[in-house]
Scaffold this motif. Structure first.
Motif, mmCIF file in Angstrom:
data_model
loop_
_atom_site.group_PDB
_atom_site.id
_atom_site.type_symbol
_atom_site.label_atom_id
_atom_site.label_comp_id
_atom_site.label_asym_id
_atom_site.label_seq_id
_atom_site.Cartn_x
_atom_site.Cartn_y
_atom_site.Cartn_z
ATOM 1 N N GLU B 66 0.831 -1.217 0.000
ATOM 2 C CA GLU B 66 0.000 0.000 0.000
ATOM 3 C C GLU B 66 0.861 1.261 0.000
ATOM 4 O O GLU B 66 0.337 2.361 -0.138
ATOM 5 C CB GLU B 66 -0.974 -0.021 1.187
ATOM 6 C CG GLU B 66 -0.381 0.230 2.570
ATOM 7 C CD GLU B 66 0.543 -0.875 3.097
ATOM 8 O OE1 GLU B 66 0.581 -1.976 2.507
ATOM 9 O OE2 GLU B 66 1.265 -0.620 4.078
ATOM 10 N N HIS B 68 3.605 1.495 -2.095
ATOM 11 C CA HIS B 68 4.413 1.392 -3.323
ATOM 12 C C HIS B 68 3.527 1.742 -4.514
ATOM 13 O O HIS B 68 2.431 1.215 -4.652
ATOM 14 C CB HIS B 68 4.955 -0.034 -3.466
ATOM 15 C CG HIS B 68 5.921 -0.198 -4.602
ATOM 16 N ND1 HIS B 68 5.500 -0.362 -5.905
ATOM 17 C CD2 HIS B 68 7.279 -0.206 -4.638
ATOM 18 C CE1 HIS B 68 6.568 -0.479 -6.683
ATOM 19 N NE2 HIS B 68 7.656 -0.386 -5.948
ATOM 20 N N PHE B 69 3.999 2.626 -5.361
ATOM 21 C CA PHE B 69 3.202 3.104 -6.492
ATOM 22 C C PHE B 69 3.998 2.913 -7.776
ATOM 23 O O PHE B 69 5.225 2.994 -7.775
ATOM 24 C CB PHE B 69 2.819 4.578 -6.291
ATOM 25 C CG PHE B 69 2.097 4.790 -4.975
ATOM 26 C CD1 PHE B 69 0.730 4.573 -4.876
ATOM 27 C CD2 PHE B 69 2.810 5.134 -3.833
ATOM 28 C CE1 PHE B 69 0.081 4.710 -3.663
ATOM 29 C CE2 PHE B 69 2.168 5.272 -2.605
ATOM 30 C CZ PHE B 69 0.795 5.062 -2.523
ATOM 31 N N ASN B 70 3.265 2.671 -8.862
ATOM 32 C CA ASN B 70 3.941 2.421 -10.132
ATOM 33 C C ASN B 70 3.327 3.314 -11.210
ATOM 34 O O ASN B 70 2.129 3.240 -11.483
ATOM 35 C CB ASN B 70 3.797 0.938 -10.503
ATOM 36 C CG ASN B 70 4.864 0.511 -11.488
ATOM 37 O OD1 ASN B 70 5.238 1.281 -12.376
ATOM 38 N ND2 ASN B 70 5.347 -0.699 -11.343
ATOM 39 N N THR B 71 4.140 4.169 -11.805
ATOM 40 C CA THR B 71 3.631 5.108 -12.812
ATOM 41 C C THR B 71 3.605 4.487 -14.202
ATOM 42 O O THR B 71 3.205 5.156 -15.153
ATOM 43 C CB THR B 71 4.502 6.367 -12.900
ATOM 44 O OG1 THR B 71 5.821 5.977 -13.309
ATOM 45 C CG2 THR B 71 4.569 7.105 -11.579
ATOM 46 N N ALA B 74 6.980 6.000 -17.221
ATOM 47 C CA ALA B 74 6.699 7.440 -17.241
ATOM 48 C C ALA B 74 7.526 8.125 -16.143
ATOM 49 O O ALA B 74 7.019 8.483 -15.095
ATOM 50 C CB ALA B 74 5.207 7.683 -17.040
ATOM 51 N N GLU B 75 8.800 8.277 -16.447
ATOM 52 C CA GLU B 75 9.738 8.757 -15.428
ATOM 53 C C GLU B 75 9.524 10.232 -15.082
ATOM 54 O O GLU B 75 9.703 10.645 -13.940
ATOM 55 C CB GLU B 75 11.183 8.554 -15.908
ATOM 56 C CG GLU B 75 11.556 7.090 -16.161
ATOM 57 C CD GLU B 75 11.080 6.565 -17.512
ATOM 58 O OE1 GLU B 75 10.604 7.372 -18.348
ATOM 59 O OE2 GLU B 75 11.182 5.338 -17.736
ATOM 60 N N ASN B 77 6.700 11.856 -15.148
ATOM 61 C CA ASN B 77 5.538 11.895 -14.276
ATOM 62 C C ASN B 77 5.930 11.460 -12.865
ATOM 63 O O ASN B 77 5.557 12.102 -11.879
ATOM 64 C CB ASN B 77 4.449 10.975 -14.842
ATOM 65 C CG ASN B 77 3.136 11.080 -14.083
ATOM 66 O OD1 ASN B 77 2.684 12.179 -13.778
ATOM 67 N ND2 ASN B 77 2.544 9.954 -13.769
ATOM 68 N N VAL B 81 5.231 13.650 -9.592
ATOM 69 C CA VAL B 81 4.304 13.049 -8.616
ATOM 70 C C VAL B 81 4.998 12.997 -7.246
ATOM 71 O O VAL B 81 4.409 13.345 -6.214
ATOM 72 C CB VAL B 81 3.853 11.633 -9.055
ATOM 73 C CG1 VAL B 81 3.239 10.856 -7.890
ATOM 74 C CG2 VAL B 81 2.854 11.720 -10.205
#
Lengths: 272, 333
Positions: B66, B68-71, B74-75, B77, B81
């Protein structure tokens, strides 16, 4: 709903802000008139009617946030922030001058209401996404408003952010495109066509509204609807570059060139 | 029809060739540091760009999905972010390959992160020539130069697994933007650089009076080896390891310039804009002396195995020894 009294108040505010824009840019002999004038009603609506905010408490956690994507339009941004009491009026004298925090493009300064550093085009929607995602994680309810230029959304990063907002269901984002159909080199549809614009955002999973960006009632009613959306919202606001001064409207001379004193007087003459 | 016997598989070179203390990835140090931080700081989050397995941020993701995020790929962005999340009080580790951060994401790194002093930790893996088989397009040898030049940005290049882990943790407790540089391969464990990691502090590993070898990143093991080899030849070479390239430990650099006859800098990075020029800049102003830079000589790399590329591009102890001997002879020291 907007009372006639409030509508008149907002219209008067818009006029004052437009005067301040002309004065700031003329004094600094530098700055972007056209794109500032086109966004006046959007910013006035946000700061004087829509957003929850308090200039006496600029770090209030529950405040709605505004992120200025089209950073070159600082004159409208600073004029509105000064009008709301974030920026002392006398500080506007420093616009684009050494030693002032009022940079040509916004530099983050939360105490003065400037939430995010922006201006190299394309960064703003991503930063808005990061902020809006954070609010979701913390269970906070405020809204995140972002204003992009139509030239700005030619940046690839905007569409990276568009995908991101959809993936993470960031319905706390309400963004605007200041759709004045012009950019630095001329008409956007000649430089790099964006139309049909609304379906592009829809295809990226956003809820899209199309409005007249100089009509207070349309702006305010649309944002009220947008707040109920379960998707991120893009409001395509059709505007006129240079709006309010007849000889500046749709004339790209006024994209980034400051008026001289004489021209400024003529412009101000139209804004009484 | 080809026979299976006709396929000659290239022998894999062990990485690293030999080390009595073993070897490990610096990016594993990053991952283990993150996992530690997961416990210590609940506001640490990780953002990756579809390379979570490669950067090893997936190790953190397994324990803290929860956070950890994955774009996706899209570096740009990701970096903006991360800036947004830092504004809202999180400590984001934005991670991708160094190539996609320092060059593709240069504007976002500069304007979204460095300019407002966003509390973002930029974790760049797969840096340097030892990235190996992917070839020149993915071997960033210019990131230190780019990152050093951005105001407000602290630049850290850990030397081994343990230092990478400690530097990762230290970065989270430091307020402001940090660029952390890790490699892809396994590199020798160097006990001399373990212990409390202090941002901005160098580590003097070998005392010496004839010359000083400055290292950053994984070159530390080669620097130590070179000093030991030189000792056998009667040359006393000081070794100073600088895991923080910016801000530079100026005091130790100037002292070395005063106390030893010449300086050699060693980095897995271009000789332009990296540790070598940082040291040359400081000494030129405070105590002019000869500075010899060992690094990638302003060329693009090529595909190959990590360890053979380090040989091929002259980033070994023997290359340092040869340089020191050459200079000693040439200058009549």
């Amino acid at each position: 709903m907007l009372t006639q009294e409030k509508l008149n108040f907002l219209k008067d505010k818009a006029k004052e802000i437009r005067q301040e824009i002309i004065i700031m840019i003329t004094r600094a002999a530098s700055g972007h008139v056209g794109g500032s004038m086109s966004a006046v009603e959007i910013l006035v609506s946000l700061y004087h009617h829509i957003m929850k905010h308090d200039s006496q408490n600029p770090k209030w956690t529950e405040r709605d946030r505004f992120i200025m994507g089209k950073g070159h339009a600082t004159p409208v941004y600073y004029a509105v922030l000064a009008d709301c009491g974030y920026i002392p009026k006398e500080d506007l004298l420093g616009f684009r001058r050494p030693g002032s925090y009022l940079q040509g493009h916004p530099k983050q300064y939360t105490e003065k209401g400037i939430e995010v550093s922006t201006g190299t085009l394309g960064l703003s929607l991503s930063t808005t996404c990061g902020m809006a995602l954070s609010a979701k994680l913390k269970g906070e309810k405020q809204n995140y408003f972002c204003l992009c230029g139509d030239g700005e959304i030619q940046e690839g990063q905007i569409w990276e952010a568009a995908m991101f907002a959809n993936k993470y269901k960031l319905n706390n984002i309400i963004a605007f495109v200041d759709r004045n159909y012009m950019q630095s080199d001329g008409y956007s549809e000649d430089i790099m066509p964006l139309d049909p614009l609304e379906p592009k955002w829809e295809a990226f999973g956003w809820e899209v509204f199309s409005i007249d960006g100089h009509d207070f009632e349309q702006i305010i009613n649309t944002v009220e609807k947008a707040m109920l959306s379960d998707k991120p919202v893009m409001i395509v606001a059709r505007t006129i570059k240079g709006k309010g001064v007849s000889f500046m409207e749709n004339d790209n001379t006024w994209h980034g060139s400051p008026p001289n004193l004489e021209t400024a007087m003529r412009a101000l003459g139209e804004l009484v | 029809m080809k026979n299976i016997e006709d396929i000659h598989i290239v022998p894999v070179i062990p990485s690293p060739p030999s080390s009595e203390f073993g070897a490990e990835q610096t990016k594993k140090g990053f991952a283990d540091g993150l996992i530690e931080l997961g416990k210590l700081l609940p506001n640490v989050v990780v953002i990756d760009t579809d390379v979570a397995k490669a950067t090893r941020s997936a190790d953190f993701q397994k324990i803290y999905p929860e956070r950890h995020f994955n774009t996706g790929v899209a570096e740009q962005n990701m970096l903006s972010v991360a800036a947004g999340m830092s504004i809202e009080g999180f400590i984001p580790f934005a991670t991708s390959f160094g190539m996609f951060i320092a060059t593709r994401g240069g504007d976002q790194l500069r304007n979204s992160i460095c300019y407002p002093k966003a509390n973002v930790k930029v974790a760049a893996t797969h840096c340097g020539i030892s990235t190996g088989g992917d070839g020149a397009s993915h071997q960033i040898n210019e990131d230190i130069a780019i990152c050093r030049s951005f105001p407000n940005l602290t630049v850290i290049v850990p030397g081994d697994y343990e230092e990478a882990k400690q530097a990762t943790i230290a970065a989270a407790y430091f307020k402001g933007p940090v660029y952390l540089r890790y490699g892809r391969d396994t590199y020798p464990i160097v006990p001399e650089i373990h212990g409390k990691f202090e941002i901005g502090k160098s580590r003097t590993i070998r005392e010496g009076t004839d010359c000083t070898i400055f290292t950053t990143g994984i070159m530390v093991s080669e620097g130590i080896k070179a000093s030991d080899m030189l000792k056998e030849k009667g040359i006393s070479a000081r070794v100073v390891h600088l895991p923080t390239v910016k801000p530079l430990d100026n005091e130790v650099v100037i002292k070395a310039a005063q106390e030893t006859k010449f300086l050699v800098t060693v980095e897995e990075h271009s000789i332009i804009g990296g540790l070598g020029e940082a040291i040359a800049g400081v000494t030129a102003e405070h105590h002019p002396t000869r500075v010899y830079r060992i690094g990638i000589n302003d060329v693009f790399g090529q595909s190959g195995q990590s360890q053979e590329l380090l040989d091929l591009y002259g980033l070994r102890a023997i290359n340092i020894v040869e340089k020191v001997l050459e200079v000693t002879k040439l200058q009549g020291y």
